[in-house]
Design a protein around this motif. Sequence first.
Motif, short mmCIF file in Angstrom:
data_model
loop_
_atom_site.label_atom_id
_atom_site.label_comp_id
_atom_site.label_asym_id
_atom_site.label_seq_id
_atom_site.Cartn_x
_atom_site.Cartn_y
_atom_site.Cartn_z
N PHE A 1 0.83 -1.21 0.00
CA PHE A 1 0.00 0.00 0.00
C PHE A 1 0.87 1.26 0.00
O PHE A 1 0.67 2.18 -0.80
CB PHE A 1 -0.95 0.00 1.20
N PHE A 2 1.84 1.30 0.90
CA PHE A 2 2.66 2.52 1.01
C PHE A 2 3.53 2.71 -0.24
O PHE A 2 3.77 3.84 -0.66
CB PHE A 2 3.52 2.48 2.28
N LYS A 3 3.98 1.60 -0.84
CA LYS A 3 4.80 1.73 -2.05
C LYS A 3 3.99 2.41 -3.16
O LYS A 3 4.51 3.24 -3.90
CB LYS A 3 5.27 0.35 -2.50
N ASN A 4 2.70 2.08 -3.23
CA ASN A 4 1.82 2.71 -4.22
C ASN A 4 1.71 4.21 -4.04
O ASN A 4 1.43 4.94 -4.99
CB ASN A 4 0.40 2.13 -4.12
N ILE A 5 1.87 4.68 -2.81
CA ILE A 5 1.82 6.13 -2.58
C ILE A 5 3.23 6.67 -2.32
O ILE A 5 3.42 7.67 -1.65
CB ILE A 5 0.80 6.52 -1.47
N LYS A 6 4.20 5.96 -2.89
CA LYS A 6 5.60 6.41 -2.91
C LYS A 6 6.19 6.63 -1.51
O LYS A 6 6.84 7.64 -1.23
CB LYS A 6 5.72 7.70 -3.76
N LEU A 7 5.91 5.65 -0.65
CA LEU A 7 6.51 5.68 0.70
C LEU A 7 7.15 4.33 0.98
O LEU A 7 6.58 3.28 0.66
CB LEU A 7 5.43 5.96 1.76
N GLN A 8 8.33 4.36 1.59
CA GLN A 8 9.02 3.13 1.98
C GLN A 8 8.68 2.84 3.43
O GLN A 8 8.95 3.66 4.31
CB GLN A 8 10.53 3.32 1.79
N LEU A 9 8.07 1.67 3.66
CA LEU A 9 7.74 1.27 5.04
C LEU A 9 9.00 0.66 5.66
O LEU A 9 9.32 -0.50 5.41
CB LEU A 9 6.56 0.28 5.04
N VAL A 10 9.68 1.46 6.44
CA VAL A 10 10.97 1.06 7.04
C VAL A 10 10.75 0.10 8.20
O VAL A 10 11.31 -1.00 8.25
CB VAL A 10 11.74 2.32 7.50
N ASP A 11 9.90 0.50 9.14
CA ASP A 11 9.56 -0.34 10.30
C ASP A 11 8.28 0.17 10.93
O ASP A 11 7.78 1.25 10.56
CB ASP A 11 10.72 -0.40 11.31
N PHE A 12 7.73 -0.59 11.85
CA PHE A 12 6.52 -0.15 12.56
C PHE A 12 6.35 -0.96 13.83
O PHE A 12 6.96 -2.02 14.00
CB PHE A 12 5.26 -0.27 11.67
N LYS A 13 5.52 -0.42 14.73
CA LYS A 13 5.25 -1.08 16.02
C LYS A 13 3.76 -1.36 16.14
O LYS A 13 2.93 -0.48 15.86
CB LYS A 13 5.70 -0.15 17.15
N LEU A 14 3.41 -2.57 16.52
CA LEU A 14 2.00 -2.93 16.70
C LEU A 14 1.73 -3.36 18.13
O LEU A 14 2.63 -3.83 18.83
CB LEU A 14 1.62 -4.09 15.77
N GLU A 15 0.45 -3.20 18.53
CA GLU A 15 0.00 -3.75 19.81
C GLU A 15 -1.28 -4.53 19.55
O GLU A 15 -2.10 -4.13 18.72
CB GLU A 15 -0.26 -2.62 20.81
N PHE A 16 -1.43 -5.64 20.24
CA PHE A 16 -2.61 -6.49 20.09
C PHE A 16 -3.30 -6.64 21.43
O PHE A 16 -2.71 -6.37 22.48
CB PHE A 16 -2.20 -7.89 19.57
N GLY A 17 -4.57 -7.09 21.38
CA GLY A 17 -5.29 -7.32 22.63
C GLY A 17 -6.37 -8.37 22.43
O GLY A 17 -6.62 -8.82 21.31
N TYR A 18 -7.00 -8.76 23.55
CA TYR A 18 -8.09 -9.74 23.53
C TYR A 18 -9.42 -9.01 23.69
O TYR A 18 -9.57 -8.17 24.58
CB TYR A 18 -7.96 -10.73 24.68
N ASP A 19 -10.42 -9.36 22.85
CA ASP A 19 -11.76 -8.81 23.06
C ASP A 19 -12.50 -9.69 24.07
O ASP A 19 -11.92 -10.65 24.61
CB ASP A 19 -12.52 -8.65 21.73
N PHE A 20 -13.80 -9.39 24.31
CA PHE A 20 -14.57 -10.12 25.33
C PHE A 20 -14.71 -11.61 24.99
O PHE A 20 -14.91 -12.42 25.86
CB PHE A 20 -15.96 -9.49 25.52
N GLN A 21 -14.62 -11.90 23.68
CA GLN A 21 -14.75 -13.32 23.26
C GLN A 21 -13.39 -14.00 23.18
O GLN A 21 -13.27 -15.10 22.64
CB GLN A 21 -15.45 -13.42 21.90
#
Length: 242
Positions: free
Chosen positions: A166-186
């Motif tokens: 996606f980012f390459k299409n808008i001429k951006l290089q995705l170097v790195d990123f940070k994610l966080e996850f969690g549990y829902d009620f189920q």
Amino acid sequence: MNDKHELIYEGKAKKVFSHNDADKVVIEFKDDATAFNALKKAKFEGKGKLNCLISARIFEILTKNSIPTHFLELKNEYTMIAKKIKIIPLEIVLRNTAYGSLCKQTSIKSGTVLAKPLIDIYFKDDELNDPLITKDRIALMNIISSKDLELIIDLTIKINEILKKFFKNIKLQLVDFKLEFGYDFQNNILLGDEISPDNCRLWDLNQKSDTIVSLDKDRFRNDLGGLIEAYSEINQRINNFI
Ligand code: TMP
């Protein structure tokens, strides 16, 4: 009808409020910016709005690509409604290109494109300064099961494939990123937090020379100036593309 109730949690860049629906929350994006575990602080008028809009678009793209996320809808330009989740105290960093702490802690040269994505996991604990953590230490501390950890890592790799393209299409290089996850009620694992230039490194590919032009929070971390201009540019490129 006002569906915003009391403040449940205030982080460095967002406030989380309760919602009439017990399984939803209202997330308000702040203009505050911090770096180096809040040693450095500033306010950028309009940052909250830009990060909220950018995150919403990215969550929508991920949802279309079958990634489970907490995002439900935008309430206004700086507020979103999300599923209530219990955040897993791990920060999952994926790196495509070597930069930042990887180059401070190893002999890998800045800007090296990695042969395959590197996953670094950090223990989310401000008092301990979010240290790098191992799978064995995660098991020792009973943070999550090894099965759920593998699921989160697989999701992170999938998210990288979607976002890199996606980012390459808008001429951006995705170097790195940070994610966080969690549990829902189920007890489902959902992607939480935000995906914005605050927690992704994005380099402009519209440059003629080889110089790195950061369109992300490195503009603040490294005193480069022009943070709002950079975030606005990203928001504009996303909107022009969609
Ligand atoms: P790092 O090179 O400082 O380890 O950062 C890697 C990526 O993770 C970068 O895109 C910035 C993001 N990040 C956060 O979102 N929050 C943090 O607390 C840290 C340390 C990094």
